[in-house]
Design an enzyme around this catalytic site. Structure first.
Site, PDB file in Angstrom:
ATOM      1  N   SER A 156       0.814  -1.223   0.000  1.00  0.00           N
ATOM      2  CA  SER A 156       0.000   0.000   0.000  1.00  0.00           C
ATOM      3  C   SER A 156       0.845   1.270   0.000  1.00  0.00           C
ATOM      4  O   SER A 156       0.419   2.302  -0.514  1.00  0.00           O
ATOM      5  CB  SER A 156      -0.889   0.017   1.246  1.00  0.00           C
ATOM      6  OG  SER A 156      -1.654  -1.150   1.278  1.00  0.00           O
ATOM      7  N   GLU A 227       8.964 -15.668  -2.451  1.00  0.00           N
ATOM      8  CA  GLU A 227      10.302 -15.075  -2.249  1.00  0.00           C
ATOM      9  C   GLU A 227      10.215 -14.297  -0.955  1.00  0.00           C
ATOM     10  O   GLU A 227       9.662 -13.196  -0.918  1.00  0.00           O
ATOM     11  CB  GLU A 227      10.646 -14.114  -3.396  1.00  0.00           C
ATOM     12  CG  GLU A 227      10.761 -14.758  -4.759  1.00  0.00           C
ATOM     13  CD  GLU A 227      12.002 -15.618  -4.909  1.00  0.00           C
ATOM     14  OE1 GLU A 227      12.809 -15.703  -3.961  1.00  0.00           O
ATOM     15  OE2 GLU A 227      12.139 -16.230  -5.974  1.00  0.00           O
ATOM     16  N   LEU A 228      10.742 -14.882   0.125  1.00  0.00           N
ATOM     17  CA  LEU A 228      10.517 -14.267   1.439  1.00  0.00           C
ATOM     18  C   LEU A 228      11.803 -13.648   1.986  1.00  0.00           C
ATOM     19  O   LEU A 228      12.716 -13.339   1.238  1.00  0.00           O
ATOM     20  CB  LEU A 228       9.901 -15.309   2.376  1.00  0.00           C
ATOM     21  CG  LEU A 228       8.667 -16.015   1.787  1.00  0.00           C
ATOM     22  CD1 LEU A 228       8.143 -17.073   2.734  1.00  0.00           C
ATOM     23  CD2 LEU A 228       7.568 -15.028   1.434  1.00  0.00           C
ATOM     24  N   CYS A 261      16.180  -8.124   0.813  1.00  0.00           N
ATOM     25  CA  CYS A 261      16.094  -9.485   1.342  1.00  0.00           C
ATOM     26  C   CYS A 261      17.451 -10.167   1.290  1.00  0.00           C
ATOM     27  O   CYS A 261      17.776 -10.977   2.138  1.00  0.00           O
ATOM     28  CB  CYS A 261      15.078 -10.273   0.524  1.00  0.00           C
ATOM     29  SG  CYS A 261      15.414 -10.236  -1.223  1.00  0.00           S
ATOM     30  N   GLU A 355      15.473 -11.487  10.968  1.00  0.00           N
ATOM     31  CA  GLU A 355      15.866 -10.659   9.826  1.00  0.00           C
ATOM     32  C   GLU A 355      15.901  -9.199  10.285  1.00  0.00           C
ATOM     33  O   GLU A 355      14.971  -8.732  10.944  1.00  0.00           O
ATOM     34  CB  GLU A 355      14.852 -10.807   8.692  1.00  0.00           C
ATOM     35  CG  GLU A 355      15.237  -9.981   7.480  1.00  0.00           C
ATOM     36  CD  GLU A 355      14.255 -10.101   6.316  1.00  0.00           C
ATOM     37  OE1 GLU A 355      13.043 -10.267   6.565  1.00  0.00           O
ATOM     38  OE2 GLU A 355      14.716 -10.021   5.174  1.00  0.00           O
TER      39      GLU A 355
HETATM   40  N1  LIG Z   1      13.063 -12.984  -1.269  1.00  0.00           N
HETATM   41  C1  LIG Z   1      12.851 -11.849  -1.904  1.00  0.00           C
HETATM   42  O1  LIG Z   1      13.011 -11.762  -3.104  1.00  0.00           O
HETATM   43  C2  LIG Z   1      12.398 -10.642  -1.149  1.00  0.00           C
HETATM   44  C3  LIG Z   1      12.481  -9.434  -1.793  1.00  0.00           C
HETATM   45  C4  LIG Z   1      12.055  -8.283  -1.119  1.00  0.00           C
HETATM   46  C5  LIG Z   1      11.564  -8.348   0.146  1.00  0.00           C
HETATM   47  N2  LIG Z   1      11.494  -9.538   0.751  1.00  0.00           N
HETATM   48  C6  LIG Z   1      11.010  -9.598   2.113  1.00  0.00           C
HETATM   49  O2  LIG Z   1       9.856  -8.783   2.278  1.00  0.00           O
HETATM   50  C7  LIG Z   1       9.788  -8.249   3.582  1.00  0.00           C
HETATM   51  C8  LIG Z   1       9.635  -6.758   3.536  1.00  0.00           C
HETATM   52  O3  LIG Z   1       8.612  -6.367   2.667  1.00  0.00           O
HETATM   53  P1  LIG Z   1       7.154  -5.952   3.188  1.00  0.00           P
HETATM   54  O4  LIG Z   1       7.244  -5.301   4.523  1.00  0.00           O
HETATM   55  O5  LIG Z   1       6.439  -5.225   2.092  1.00  0.00           O
HETATM   56  O6  LIG Z   1       6.527  -7.388   3.374  1.00  0.00           O
HETATM   57  P2  LIG Z   1       5.029  -7.771   3.709  1.00  0.00           P
HETATM   58  O7  LIG Z   1       5.049  -9.235   3.793  1.00  0.00           O
HETATM   59  O8  LIG Z   1       4.480  -7.006   4.826  1.00  0.00           O
HETATM   60  O9  LIG Z   1       4.221  -7.316   2.396  1.00  0.00           O
HETATM   61  C9  LIG Z   1       4.466  -7.877   1.127  1.00  0.00           C
HETATM   62  C10 LIG Z   1       3.163  -7.884   0.368  1.00  0.00           C
HETATM   63  O10 LIG Z   1       2.286  -8.822   0.978  1.00  0.00           O
HETATM   64  C11 LIG Z   1       1.059  -8.195   1.329  1.00  0.00           C
HETATM   65  N3  LIG Z   1       0.598  -8.824   2.569  1.00  0.00           N
HETATM   66  C12 LIG Z   1       1.002  -8.569   3.829  1.00  0.00           C
HETATM   67  N4  LIG Z   1       0.353  -9.356   4.707  1.00  0.00           N
HETATM   68  C13 LIG Z   1      -0.498 -10.129   3.981  1.00  0.00           C
HETATM   69  C14 LIG Z   1      -1.434 -11.146   4.305  1.00  0.00           C
HETATM   70  N5  LIG Z   1      -1.632 -11.551   5.553  1.00  0.00           N
HETATM   71  N6  LIG Z   1      -2.111 -11.728   3.294  1.00  0.00           N
HETATM   72  C15 LIG Z   1      -1.883 -11.359   2.030  1.00  0.00           C
HETATM   73  N7  LIG Z   1      -1.019 -10.394   1.661  1.00  0.00           N
HETATM   74  C16 LIG Z   1      -0.326  -9.790   2.616  1.00  0.00           C
HETATM   75  C17 LIG Z   1       1.405  -6.734   1.487  1.00  0.00           C
HETATM   76  O11 LIG Z   1       0.269  -5.938   1.327  1.00  0.00           O
HETATM   77  C18 LIG Z   1       2.425  -6.547   0.392  1.00  0.00           C
HETATM   78  O12 LIG Z   1       1.813  -6.332  -0.860  1.00  0.00           O
HETATM   79  C19 LIG Z   1      11.103  -8.673   4.208  1.00  0.00           C
HETATM   80  O13 LIG Z   1      10.924  -9.836   4.977  1.00  0.00           O
HETATM   81  C20 LIG Z   1      11.986  -8.988   3.035  1.00  0.00           C
HETATM   82  O14 LIG Z   1      13.071  -9.779   3.277  1.00  0.00           O
HETATM   83  C21 LIG Z   1      11.891 -10.686   0.137  1.00  0.00           C
HETATM   84  O1  LIG Z   2      14.974  -7.505  -1.747  1.00  0.00           O
HETATM   85  C1  LIG Z   2      15.349  -8.427  -2.417  1.00  0.00           C
HETATM   86  C2  LIG Z   2      15.678  -8.410  -3.870  1.00  0.00           C
HETATM   87  C3  LIG Z   2      16.719  -7.420  -4.193  1.00  0.00           C
HETATM   88  C4  LIG Z   2      17.358  -7.696  -5.519  1.00  0.00           C
HETATM   89  O2  LIG Z   2      16.844  -8.465  -6.333  1.00  0.00           O
HETATM   90  O3  LIG Z   2      18.420  -7.110  -5.754  1.00  0.00           O
END
Ligand SMILES: NC(=O)c1ccc[n+]([C@@H]2O[C@H](COP(=O)([O-])OP(=O)(O)OC[C@H]3O[C@@H](n4cnc5c(N)ncnc54)[C@H](O)[C@@H]3O)[C@@H](O)[C@H]2O)c1
Ligand SMILES: O=CCCC(=O)O
Length: 452
Positions: A156, A227-228, A261, A355
């Site tokens: 959002s 991708e978490l 991440c 993390e």
């Molecule tokens: N592995 C990767 O490629 C990668 C890349 C970027 C970020 N991340 C991870 O993302 C996290 C940070 O991003 P963030 O704060 O936006 O994450 P987040 O999980 O809060 O949100 C990610 C998305 O999921 C949605 N979401 C949140 N809770 C939900 C639910 N209960 N049901 C359905 N959708 C939901 C959000 O609205 C948003 O669009 C960190 O843990 C980071 O490591 C991982």
């Molecule tokens: O946050 C995770 C992905 C970042 C990247 O792909 O460089």
């Protein structure tokens, strides 16, 4: 209303009205109808449009990057680099999708047998705010080139960027409905995943969000890719090139103000070089310039929201209470957190166990190589690890010991359109990018011809 708030000055950037039930239904209908024609479009035609998307990104990178900086505090130079990387992934798949998805002949006792890779339909992408464009493009470019349709539910806090991404595809000339941004909060996602017009879902984000989305997809027997988060280690062995490694580790942790991440979040130093390394590392981190994200010289911006900075501050404070030593930083003001380095970090502390999503790193020392490997694998996350050593044979010999999705030697873990990207353990499953990524959302159809 959904609001974008500039984390640097806390002013509202823009407000967005959430879609009504009817508007969501119309959007899914449009996507579903579009799939019927899009799946028949040739690779040549799709590639032409994807190259136009790349051109659009390059021509208007300043405009798109500025909105990223305003919405989530990313320093403008890094935001421009993000847009350029999106242009690259569009070009990569324009060039390679047809090759990746060429039918694969398999010799059997049939007259002819092969696997064909066919699109599956509308895929929902649930995306995070940290790379508002890149996270979406690395899904959208392969998905569209495979003949699928994309609908986006973005974080959002970056809804303006989400709308901009739809604009990129529209300006490039993609037919209506190929890629739509749904202006929605996360409470609407469950119904969308359950909708029969949605065939699969990909989520980049945290473990709770991933778990929630994957459970619904699982109940509906729909494919998901997750991708978490990550807690990558940077392991510096005793023979590492200290000066080069310090530079790489500073980048690995502090680019994107630490909100990546795959950032190196745990610095593991061999005890023989720990003192010299730490001194040089802290000096370089101290020199990183914090400031207004729109200023070209800024390297450290704010975190994307005040509560994210508060969460990180709490992890730092709790670790300090448990015995970590503040070598640099540690103070917060609204969404800004000083680049922070902690020494004497042990595996029970939050900065090691959890993390940390921002500009803070903990240092842990080790005596034996085996101990370093165990410290790396102790994490519940498994996105990637960087190891630093001059002995490449030694490095290669220990690669199989790591449980992560990626091992980088003398380099920070980074994503590259040509290489698969993804994690193990609670960092998720499935792969993005490269040939593996484009094959996640296709029907791998077995075709068998007999001849009487
Ligand atoms: N592995 C990767 O490629 C990668 C890349 C970027 C970020 N991340 C991870 O993302 C996290 C940070 O991003 P963030 O704060 O936006 O994450 P987040 O999980 O809060 O949100 C990610 C998305 O999921 C949605 N979401 C949140 N809770 C939900 C639910 N209960 N049901 C359905 N959708 C939901 C959000 O609205 C948003 O669009 C960190 O843990 C980071 O490591 C991982
Ligand atoms: O946050 C995770 C992905 C970042 C990247 O792909 O460089």
């Amino acid at each position: 209303m959904i609001e974008s708030i500039n984390p640097y000055n806390l002013e509202v950037v823009e407000k967005f009205k959430e879609l009504t039930k009817k508007q969501i239904d119309d959007a899914l209908d449009c996507a579903d109808k579009r799939f019927q024609s899009w799946k028949k479009v040739s690779f040549e035609e799709k590639a032409k449009l994807m190259r136009k998307a790349s051109q659009e990104l390059k021509e208007n990178k300043q405009e798109y990057a500025k909105d990223i900086s305003l919405e989530m505090g990313k320093p403008i130079k890094q935001a421009i680099a993000e847009i350029e990387k999106c242009a690259w992934v569009c070009e990569y798949y324009a060039e390679n999708a047809e090759k990746h998805l060429a039918p694969k002949t398999i010799k059997t006792d049939a007259h002819k047998s092969y696997v064909s890779y066919e699109p599956i339909g509308v895929v929902l992408a649930v995306m995070p705010w940290n790379y508002p464009f890149w996270q979406v493009f690395r899904f959208a470019a392969p998905a569209l080139m495979a003949g699928n349709i994309g609908v986006l539910k973005h974080a959002s806090s970056v809804m303006k960027s989400a709308n901009n991404i739809q604009k990129v595809f529209e300006r490039a000339g993609f037919p209506d409905g190929c890629f739509q941004n749904l202006v929605l909060g996360s409470s609407k996602i469950e119904d969308i995943i359950r909708d029969s017009r949605i065939k699969a879902v990909t989520l980049t984000g945290s473990k709770p969000a991933g778990g929630a989305v994957a459970s619904v997809a699982g109940e509906e027997i729909k494919k998901s890719v997750l991708e978490l988060g990550g807690s990558n280690a940077l392991v510096v062995f005793k023979d590492a090139n200290i000066d080069e490694t310090v530079k790489t580790c500073v980048q690995a942790r502090f680019q994107n103000t630490g909100q990546s991440c795959i950032a190196g979040k745990r610095l593991l130093l061999h005890e023989s070089l720990a003192e010299e390394f730490t001194e040089k590392f802290v000096k370089q981190v101290r020199e990183l310039k914090s400031g207004d994200p729109l200023d070209e010289d800024t390297f450290i911006g704010t975190l994307a929201r005040v509560n994210l900075a508060e969460d990180l501050e709490k992890q730092i404070n709790e670790s300090v209470e448990m015995g970590a030593e503040v070598l640099l930083g540690g103070k917060r003001s609204d969404a800004y957190l000083e680049p922070t380095v902690l020494g004497n970090v042990t595996p029970e502390m939050p900065v090691f166990l959890e993390e940390t999503f921002g500009p803070a790193i903990g240092i842990t020392t080790f005596k034996e190589d085996r101990e370093a490997i165990d410290l790396v694998n102790m994490s519940r996350f498994g996105l990637g690890v960087s190891i630093f050593t001059e002995d490449l044979d030694f490095a290669e010999s220990i690669v199989p010991e790591f449980e992560d999705g990626a091992v980088f030697v003398n380099e920070l873990v980074k994503s590259d359109p040509r290489l698969p990207f993804g994690g193990t353990k609670i960092s998720g499953y499935g792969r993005e990018l490269s040939e593996d990524g484009i094959k996640e959302f296709v029907n791998k159809k077995t075709v068998y011809f007999n001849k009487y």
